[in-house]
Design a protein around this motif. Structure first.
Motif, short mmCIF file in Angstrom:
data_model
loop_
_atom_site.label_atom_id
_atom_site.label_comp_id
_atom_site.label_asym_id
_atom_site.label_seq_id
_atom_site.Cartn_x
_atom_site.Cartn_y
_atom_site.Cartn_z
N VAL A 23 3.66 3.28 -1.00
CA VAL A 23 4.01 2.95 0.39
C VAL A 23 3.17 3.77 1.35
O VAL A 23 2.62 3.25 2.33
CB VAL A 23 5.51 3.21 0.63
N VAL A 24 3.04 5.07 1.08
CA VAL A 24 2.25 5.94 1.96
C VAL A 24 0.79 5.49 2.00
O VAL A 24 0.16 5.44 3.06
CB VAL A 24 2.36 7.41 1.49
N ALA A 25 0.24 5.14 0.83
CA ALA A 25 -1.16 4.69 0.78
C ALA A 25 -1.35 3.39 1.56
O ALA A 25 -2.35 3.22 2.27
CB ALA A 25 -1.58 4.52 -0.68
N LEU A 26 -0.41 2.45 1.44
CA LEU A 26 -0.52 1.18 2.17
C LEU A 26 -0.42 1.40 3.68
O LEU A 26 -1.10 0.71 4.46
CB LEU A 26 0.58 0.23 1.70
N LEU A 27 0.41 2.34 4.09
CA LEU A 27 0.52 2.62 5.53
C LEU A 27 -0.79 3.18 6.08
O LEU A 27 -1.18 2.87 7.21
CB LEU A 27 1.66 3.61 5.78
N ARG A 28 -1.49 4.00 5.30
CA ARG A 28 -2.78 4.51 5.76
C ARG A 28 -3.77 3.35 5.95
O ARG A 28 -4.52 3.31 6.94
CB ARG A 28 -3.34 5.51 4.74
N SER A 29 -3.76 2.42 5.00
CA SER A 29 -4.65 1.26 5.13
C SER A 29 -4.28 0.41 6.34
O SER A 29 -5.15 -0.07 7.08
CB SER A 29 -4.60 0.41 3.86
N ALA A 30 -2.98 0.23 6.56
CA ALA A 30 -2.53 -0.59 7.69
C ALA A 30 -2.95 0.01 9.02
O ALA A 30 -3.31 -0.72 9.96
CB ALA A 30 -1.00 -0.74 7.63
N GLN A 31 -2.95 1.32 9.13
CA GLN A 31 -3.40 1.96 10.36
C GLN A 31 -4.88 1.69 10.61
O GLN A 31 -5.30 1.48 11.76
CB GLN A 31 -3.16 3.48 10.28
N GLN A 32 -5.67 1.67 9.54
CA GLN A 32 -7.10 1.38 9.70
C GLN A 32 -7.33 -0.07 10.13
O GLN A 32 -8.35 -0.38 10.74
CB GLN A 32 -7.83 1.66 8.39
N TRP A 33 -6.39 -0.95 9.82
CA TRP A 33 -6.52 -2.37 10.19
C TRP A 33 -5.86 -2.67 11.53
O TRP A 33 -5.55 -3.82 11.84
CB TRP A 33 -5.88 -3.24 9.10
N GLN A 34 -5.60 -1.64 12.31
CA GLN A 34 -5.12 -1.76 13.69
C GLN A 34 -3.66 -2.17 13.81
O GLN A 34 -3.22 -2.58 14.88
CB GLN A 34 -5.99 -2.75 14.49
N GLY A 44 16.64 -2.62 -4.76
CA GLY A 44 16.61 -2.34 -6.19
C GLY A 44 15.62 -1.24 -6.49
O GLY A 44 15.67 -0.15 -5.93
N SER A 45 14.65 -1.53 -7.37
CA SER A 45 13.60 -0.56 -7.69
C SER A 45 12.35 -0.76 -6.84
O SER A 45 11.32 -0.16 -7.12
CB SER A 45 13.24 -0.67 -9.18
N TYR A 46 12.44 -1.61 -5.81
CA TYR A 46 11.29 -1.93 -4.97
C TYR A 46 11.45 -1.35 -3.57
O TYR A 46 12.56 -1.01 -3.13
CB TYR A 46 11.10 -3.45 -4.86
N TYR A 47 10.31 -1.29 -2.89
CA TYR A 47 10.28 -0.98 -1.45
C TYR A 47 9.57 -2.14 -0.76
O TYR A 47 8.44 -2.48 -1.10
CB TYR A 47 9.53 0.33 -1.18
N TRP A 48 10.27 -2.75 0.22
CA TRP A 48 9.65 -3.82 1.01
C TRP A 48 9.00 -3.18 2.23
O TRP A 48 9.66 -2.50 3.02
CB TRP A 48 10.70 -4.82 1.48
N LEU A 49 7.72 -3.43 2.40
CA LEU A 49 6.97 -2.87 3.52
C LEU A 49 6.42 -4.00 4.37
O LEU A 49 5.86 -4.97 3.85
CB LEU A 49 5.81 -2.00 3.00
N SER A 50 6.58 -3.88 5.67
CA SER A 50 5.97 -4.84 6.60
C SER A 50 5.33 -4.07 7.74
O SER A 50 5.85 -3.05 8.19
CB SER A 50 7.02 -5.82 7.13
N CYS A 51 4.18 -4.58 8.21
CA CYS A 51 3.45 -3.96 9.31
C CYS A 51 3.06 -5.04 10.32
O CYS A 51 2.81 -6.19 9.96
CB CYS A 51 2.19 -3.25 8.80
N ALA A 52 2.99 -4.65 11.59
CA ALA A 52 2.65 -5.61 12.65
C ALA A 52 2.07 -4.87 13.83
O ALA A 52 2.21 -3.64 13.95
CB ALA A 52 3.89 -6.41 13.07
#
Length: 398
Positions: A23-34, A44-52
């Motif tokens: 999750v932390v790694a994906l958030l870093r990428s999302a910041q680079q994509w504006q 459950g055993s998952y984390y749902w992540l959404s960015c906008a």
């Protein structure tokens, strides 16, 4: 004037992962994509992540996250709902988000959605899924879902506002939920530590009573062996006094006495040649002084200093066996205090107490009870005593 805050549901970039690190790694990428905001919910055993990308003065919610939070215990869900002139489809299978899309309320889009629903449900075996159906503007879609999912379990539309605080998209500057909890616990630990330290600092010091061992004192008899050098010095000085002849020297009950016989000297001349107290007449005199004969000692002093002293003395006596005859006199315990007594007699050819032996004897923590030296007969006798407490009695006194 501050503009009014507008609420809406966002079209988001979504990811589903199984670790917090991902999750932390994906958030870093999302910041680079504006992207500017994010939302994370556990499933459950998952984390749902959404960015906008969210503009100023907007409060944007993730619709898929809202539904997940409304039904957190259900592993399989198909949700077909209508909102803001669009039809939304959200599907999760075994807690993993597999579909989240929106289409316009147009015939072609609805037909496409029906085909996709049929494919998705057949692929993921969602016959036992719970279904949420709320499309009042399109009865045909309602009928299709009801016919296709006739064996499924139906969910009622949640009452009231569906938006949940945890589904709100937050700026990237705000920490993740588990990071917020970690900071909260750390702050709590710091506060508790400061409070504990302050309490300890200002806590009144407990009055510690003196150890009980200090109340037990034992009376010890005899002059310390460390005074033996002083006695021998007095004896040597007496041998050098002019006009007087040294006869004998004795120590008994703490009193040191030297007997002198006049050859030509007077008592006044004798007093001028000795620091000791002089008493007598023109023919004989006595020189004397007093030593502390009885002292009190604590159990600790007795054990730490004298417990093995008798062994050290016997080793010394054995080394000088050709000059000394000695015997050990045992004694029973008295009020827990025990002692061992030794009687020493120097052989005539030894010519008095050897200074090397005297120096070794002074290092021992024993007591000198008697000392007798007769110059004419060259006889020397001594009586020594060593006191101690057994170890188990010392521990009992503690």
């Amino acid at each position: 004037m501050t503009p009014a805050v507008k609420e809406s549901r966002a079209h988001c970039w979504r990811q589903c992962c199984t670790s917090k690190g991902r999750v932390v790694a994906l958030l870093r990428s999302a910041q680079q994509w504006q992207f500017t905001h994010y939302s994370v919910v556990p499933s459950g055993s998952y984390y749902w992540l959404s960015c906008a990308q969210v503009g100023a003065h907007q409060r944007v919610y993730d619709y898929a996250h809202e539904l997940r939070l409304q039904y957190p215990q259900l592993p399989h869900v198909i949700a077909v709902t209508e909102y803001s002139q669009q039809i939304h489809v959200v599907i999760w299978y075994q807690h993993k988000l597999v579909v989240s899309l929106s289409v316009k309320q147009q015939q072609t889009d609805v037909a496409w959605m029906k085909e996709r629903l049929r494919e998705w449900t057949e692929s993921w075996e969602l016959s036992d899924a719970h279904v949420l159906l709320d499309v009042p503007s399109d009865p045909s879609l309602n009928d299709f879902v009801r016919d296709y999912a006739c064996s499924s379990q139906w969910l009622n539309k949640p009452a009231g506002k569906q938006t949940a605080t945890n589904a709100l998209l937050r700026p990237f500057s705000e920490p993740l939920p588990w990071q917020r909890r970690r900071r909260l616990w750390f702050s709590f630990a710091v506060v508790v530590s400061i409070a504990a330290g302050t309490s300890w600092w200002f806590w009144p010091e407990r009055q510690v009573s003196a150890p009980r061992i200090q109340s037990y004192l034992y009376e010890i008899e005899g002059v310390p062996l460390s005074h033996l050098e002083q006695l021998l010095t007095y004896q040597d000085q007496a041998n050098l006094i002019a006009g007087w002849q040294f006869q004998e020297a004795t120590l008994a009950a703490g009193t040191w006495t030297i007997v002198m016989r006049s050859t030509y000297g007077s008592v006044s001349e004798l007093r001028q040649q000795t620091p000791l107290v002089v008493s007598g007449d023109a023919t004989s005199a006595r020189l004397g002084t007093r030593f502390e004969h009885k002292v009190t000692m604590t159990p600790q002093q007795l054990v730490s200093d004298q417990q093995h002293a008798n062994d050290a003395l016997e080793a010394l006596l054995n080394d000088w066996a050709e000059h000394i005859q000695w015997q050990r006199v045992g004694a029973p315990a008295v009020d827990k205090l025990q002692w061992q007594e030794y009687q020493l007699e120097w052989l005539p050819d030894a010519a008095g107490l050897d200074r090397k032996f005297a120096q070794a004897l002074q290092a021992l923590p024993g007591r000198l009870l008697e000392y007798r030296w007769f110059e004419a007969r060259q006889e020397l006798t001594m009586r020594l005593r060593f006191y101690w407490l057994p170890r188990h009695l010392q521990e009992a006194d503690l």
